[in-house]
Scaffold this motif. Structure first.
Motif, mmCIF file in Angstrom:
data_model
loop_
_atom_site.group_PDB
_atom_site.id
_atom_site.type_symbol
_atom_site.label_atom_id
_atom_site.label_comp_id
_atom_site.label_asym_id
_atom_site.label_seq_id
_atom_site.Cartn_x
_atom_site.Cartn_y
_atom_site.Cartn_z
ATOM 1 N N ILE A 56 -1.786 2.218 3.283
ATOM 2 C CA ILE A 56 -1.180 3.477 2.850
ATOM 3 C C ILE A 56 -0.877 3.358 1.362
ATOM 4 O O ILE A 56 -0.141 2.465 0.942
ATOM 5 C CB ILE A 56 0.118 3.778 3.633
ATOM 6 C CG1 ILE A 56 -0.160 3.822 5.135
ATOM 7 C CG2 ILE A 56 0.720 5.107 3.162
ATOM 8 C CD1 ILE A 56 1.097 3.970 5.980
ATOM 9 N N PHE A 57 -1.464 4.239 0.573
ATOM 10 C CA PHE A 57 -1.227 4.272 -0.873
ATOM 11 C C PHE A 57 -0.301 5.447 -1.188
ATOM 12 O O PHE A 57 -0.633 6.597 -0.861
ATOM 13 C CB PHE A 57 -2.539 4.433 -1.626
ATOM 14 C CG PHE A 57 -3.430 3.230 -1.590
ATOM 15 C CD1 PHE A 57 -3.408 2.299 -2.618
ATOM 16 C CD2 PHE A 57 -4.297 3.015 -0.521
ATOM 17 C CE1 PHE A 57 -4.238 1.182 -2.586
ATOM 18 C CE2 PHE A 57 -5.123 1.903 -0.477
ATOM 19 C CZ PHE A 57 -5.088 0.976 -1.511
ATOM 20 N N ALA A 58 0.823 5.171 -1.819
ATOM 21 C CA ALA A 58 1.803 6.224 -2.118
ATOM 22 C C ALA A 58 2.210 6.151 -3.585
ATOM 23 O O ALA A 58 2.667 5.101 -4.061
ATOM 24 C CB ALA A 58 3.022 6.077 -1.226
ATOM 25 N N VAL A 59 2.027 7.285 -4.291
ATOM 26 C CA VAL A 59 2.400 7.353 -5.708
ATOM 27 C C VAL A 59 2.989 8.729 -6.000
ATOM 28 O O VAL A 59 2.648 9.709 -5.342
ATOM 29 C CB VAL A 59 1.186 7.111 -6.639
ATOM 30 C CG1 VAL A 59 0.607 5.733 -6.447
ATOM 31 C CG2 VAL A 59 0.129 8.190 -6.453
ATOM 32 N N PRO A 60 3.856 8.821 -7.003
ATOM 33 C CA PRO A 60 4.310 10.136 -7.437
ATOM 34 C C PRO A 60 3.280 10.801 -8.329
ATOM 35 O O PRO A 60 2.452 10.116 -8.959
ATOM 36 C CB PRO A 60 5.591 9.815 -8.228
ATOM 37 C CG PRO A 60 5.331 8.447 -8.783
ATOM 38 C CD PRO A 60 4.478 7.726 -7.768
ATOM 39 N N SER A 61 3.307 12.109 -8.374
ATOM 40 C CA SER A 61 2.451 12.856 -9.294
ATOM 41 C C SER A 61 3.160 12.941 -10.640
ATOM 42 O O SER A 61 4.268 13.459 -10.736
ATOM 43 C CB SER A 61 2.194 14.262 -8.744
ATOM 44 O OG SER A 61 1.427 15.010 -9.660
ATOM 45 N N PHE A 62 2.514 12.424 -11.665
ATOM 46 C CA PHE A 62 3.047 12.501 -13.029
ATOM 47 C C PHE A 62 2.209 13.517 -13.799
ATOM 48 O O PHE A 62 1.080 13.227 -14.195
ATOM 49 C CB PHE A 62 2.969 11.147 -13.724
ATOM 50 C CG PHE A 62 4.120 10.216 -13.429
ATOM 51 C CD1 PHE A 62 4.946 10.430 -12.338
ATOM 52 C CD2 PHE A 62 4.381 9.137 -14.258
ATOM 53 C CE1 PHE A 62 6.003 9.574 -12.064
ATOM 54 C CE2 PHE A 62 5.429 8.273 -13.995
ATOM 55 C CZ PHE A 62 6.250 8.488 -12.892
ATOM 56 N N GLY A 63 2.759 14.713 -13.954
ATOM 57 C CA GLY A 63 2.013 15.753 -14.661
ATOM 58 C C GLY A 63 0.706 16.090 -13.985
ATOM 59 O O GLY A 63 -0.275 16.448 -14.639
ATOM 60 N N GLY A 64 0.674 15.966 -12.649
ATOM 61 C CA GLY A 64 -0.535 16.294 -11.902
ATOM 62 C C GLY A 64 -1.572 15.195 -11.852
ATOM 63 O O GLY A 64 -2.709 15.435 -11.434
ATOM 64 N N ARG A 65 -1.193 13.976 -12.238
ATOM 65 C CA ARG A 65 -2.113 12.841 -12.263
ATOM 66 C C ARG A 65 -1.466 11.610 -11.636
ATOM 67 O O ARG A 65 -0.257 11.526 -11.483
ATOM 68 C CB ARG A 65 -2.497 12.509 -13.710
ATOM 69 C CG ARG A 65 -3.238 13.610 -14.465
ATOM 70 C CD ARG A 65 -4.683 13.715 -14.038
ATOM 71 N NE ARG A 65 -5.386 12.447 -14.214
ATOM 72 C CZ ARG A 65 -5.906 12.021 -15.370
ATOM 73 N NH1 ARG A 65 -5.823 12.780 -16.452
ATOM 74 N NH2 ARG A 65 -6.557 10.869 -15.432
ATOM 75 N N VAL A 66 -2.321 10.636 -11.283
ATOM 76 C CA VAL A 66 -1.812 9.330 -10.877
ATOM 77 C C VAL A 66 -1.339 8.609 -12.137
ATOM 78 O O VAL A 66 -2.059 8.608 -13.147
ATOM 79 C CB VAL A 66 -2.917 8.499 -10.194
ATOM 80 C CG1 VAL A 66 -2.396 7.108 -9.832
ATOM 81 C CG2 VAL A 66 -3.426 9.216 -8.952
ATOM 82 N N PRO A 67 -0.149 8.012 -12.139
ATOM 83 C CA PRO A 67 0.297 7.278 -13.325
ATOM 84 C C PRO A 67 -0.749 6.268 -13.782
ATOM 85 O O PRO A 67 -1.232 5.452 -12.993
ATOM 86 C CB PRO A 67 1.572 6.574 -12.840
ATOM 87 C CG PRO A 67 2.089 7.470 -11.758
ATOM 88 C CD PRO A 67 0.863 8.011 -11.071
ATOM 89 N N GLU A 68 -1.131 6.332 -15.047
ATOM 90 C CA GLU A 68 -2.292 5.610 -15.567
ATOM 91 C C GLU A 68 -2.208 4.102 -15.336
ATOM 92 O O GLU A 68 -3.197 3.463 -14.958
ATOM 93 C CB GLU A 68 -2.436 5.891 -17.060
ATOM 94 C CG GLU A 68 -3.652 5.262 -17.687
ATOM 95 C CD GLU A 68 -3.795 5.628 -19.149
ATOM 96 O OE1 GLU A 68 -4.855 5.325 -19.724
ATOM 97 O OE2 GLU A 68 -2.859 6.213 -19.723
ATOM 98 N N THR A 69 -1.054 3.527 -15.550
ATOM 99 C CA THR A 69 -0.889 2.084 -15.382
ATOM 100 C C THR A 69 -1.296 1.637 -13.991
ATOM 101 O O THR A 69 -1.910 0.570 -13.810
ATOM 102 C CB THR A 69 0.573 1.679 -15.626
ATOM 103 O OG1 THR A 69 0.936 2.061 -16.950
ATOM 104 C CG2 THR A 69 0.775 0.184 -15.455
ATOM 105 N N PHE A 70 -1.003 2.465 -13.009
ATOM 106 C CA PHE A 70 -1.201 2.061 -11.627
ATOM 107 C C PHE A 70 -2.623 2.324 -11.139
ATOM 108 O O PHE A 70 -3.067 1.734 -10.170
ATOM 109 C CB PHE A 70 -0.130 2.713 -10.769
ATOM 110 C CG PHE A 70 1.222 2.422 -11.376
ATOM 111 C CD1 PHE A 70 1.741 1.146 -11.307
ATOM 112 C CD2 PHE A 70 1.893 3.388 -12.091
ATOM 113 C CE1 PHE A 70 2.933 0.843 -11.930
ATOM 114 C CE2 PHE A 70 3.090 3.089 -12.727
ATOM 115 C CZ PHE A 70 3.613 1.803 -12.640
#
Length: 262
Positions: A56-70
């Motif tokens: 299961i991959f879970a990330v927040p949306s940062f400005g409509g994108r996956v956070p670049e670092t991750f």
């Protein structure tokens, strides 16, 4: 297939993504392993999933994108064509291209995405927006989504291509220009430096922020034991006046799975 383990791969700076991920993983009732992709000291190439595991991959949306670092950290993992569930949390505005980008990144790492969830969580910066979410109704709905996914897994084949909303090229990412700073309440405990996922806070001077590295994930604000870190009241007022109207009303959680949305 009887899965032997569920892998919980997540970035959750203020806790919302992790909470949604836990709701989903609870229906599998099997051993789990956590991979916190906010931890820069981990060697992500050592995370290799087996075919009898689900991730299961879970990330927040940062400005409509996956956070670049991750994005880069996920790319270093190895899925071995094992199945994956995608989760994007968003602060009651929109998740835009986040799920599509996450799907592409996870596939590139060798996973087979079979379902995706977009879930509303408290806005990480404007914390009065969706402040109680996920609430009890969300929990019930997300667990219901997870049960549908679990049943769906019985019939999925390896040629399945998950359809999620989004556009390619992805929308341009515009980072938040406001960066959290420490005020005179700072006790120099270093908790923020230890937990910063991008190393933007020096260990020897934790009352300072490297604005070039900071991604405004708000992790330091969330975990500061004395409430010394913030983006400032005037800045918060300004960003709320500008973006608050886009976050009005109760936005929905959404499940994306084969045939369900057709």
């Amino acid at each position: 297939m009887d899965f032997q383990r569920v892998n919980l791969v997540y970035f959750s700076p203020t806790g919302g993504s992790k909470k949604i991920m836990r709701y989903v993983s609870s229906v599998f009732n099997i051993n789990s392993m956590t991979v916190d992709i906010s931890n820069p000291s981990l060697d992500f190439s050592k995370f290799v999933a087996n075919e009898d595991e689900i991730s299961i991959f879970a990330v927040p949306s940062f400005g409509g994108r996956v956070p670049e670092t991750f994005v880069e950290r996920i790319k270093n993992t190895n899925g071995n064509n094992s199945k994956a569930i995608l989760i994007s949390t968003y602060g009651n505005r929109d998740f835009d291209d986040t799920l599509l980008e996450l799907k592409d990144v996870v596939k590139e790492a060798g996973f087979l995405p079979i379902a995706a969830i977009a879930a509303v969580s408290k806005h990480s910066i404007m914390t009065d927006i969706a402040s109680t979410r996920p609430d009890d109704l969300d929990k019930e709905e997300i667990i219901s989504f997870a049960e549908k996914i679990k049943k769906h897994l019985e019939n999925i084949d390896d040629n399945f291509d998950l359809d999620v909303p989004g556009n390619f090229p992805y929308k341009k990412y515009n980072p938040v220009p406001l960066k959290p700073k420490a005020d005179n309440k700072c006790i120099l405990c270093g908790a923020c430096a230890t937990d910063c996922p991008v190393g933007a806070i020096p260990y020897d001077t934790p009352n300072i922020t490297n604005n070039e590295l900071c991604i405004t994930c708000m992790r330091c604000v969330e975990i500061c034991p004395v409430g010394a870190r913030s983006i400032g009241e005037e800045n918060l007022k300004m960003i709320t006046e500008k973006f608050g109207p886009l976050c009005e009303g109760r936005k929905e959680n959404k499940l994306f799975i084969e045939n369900l949305n057709k």
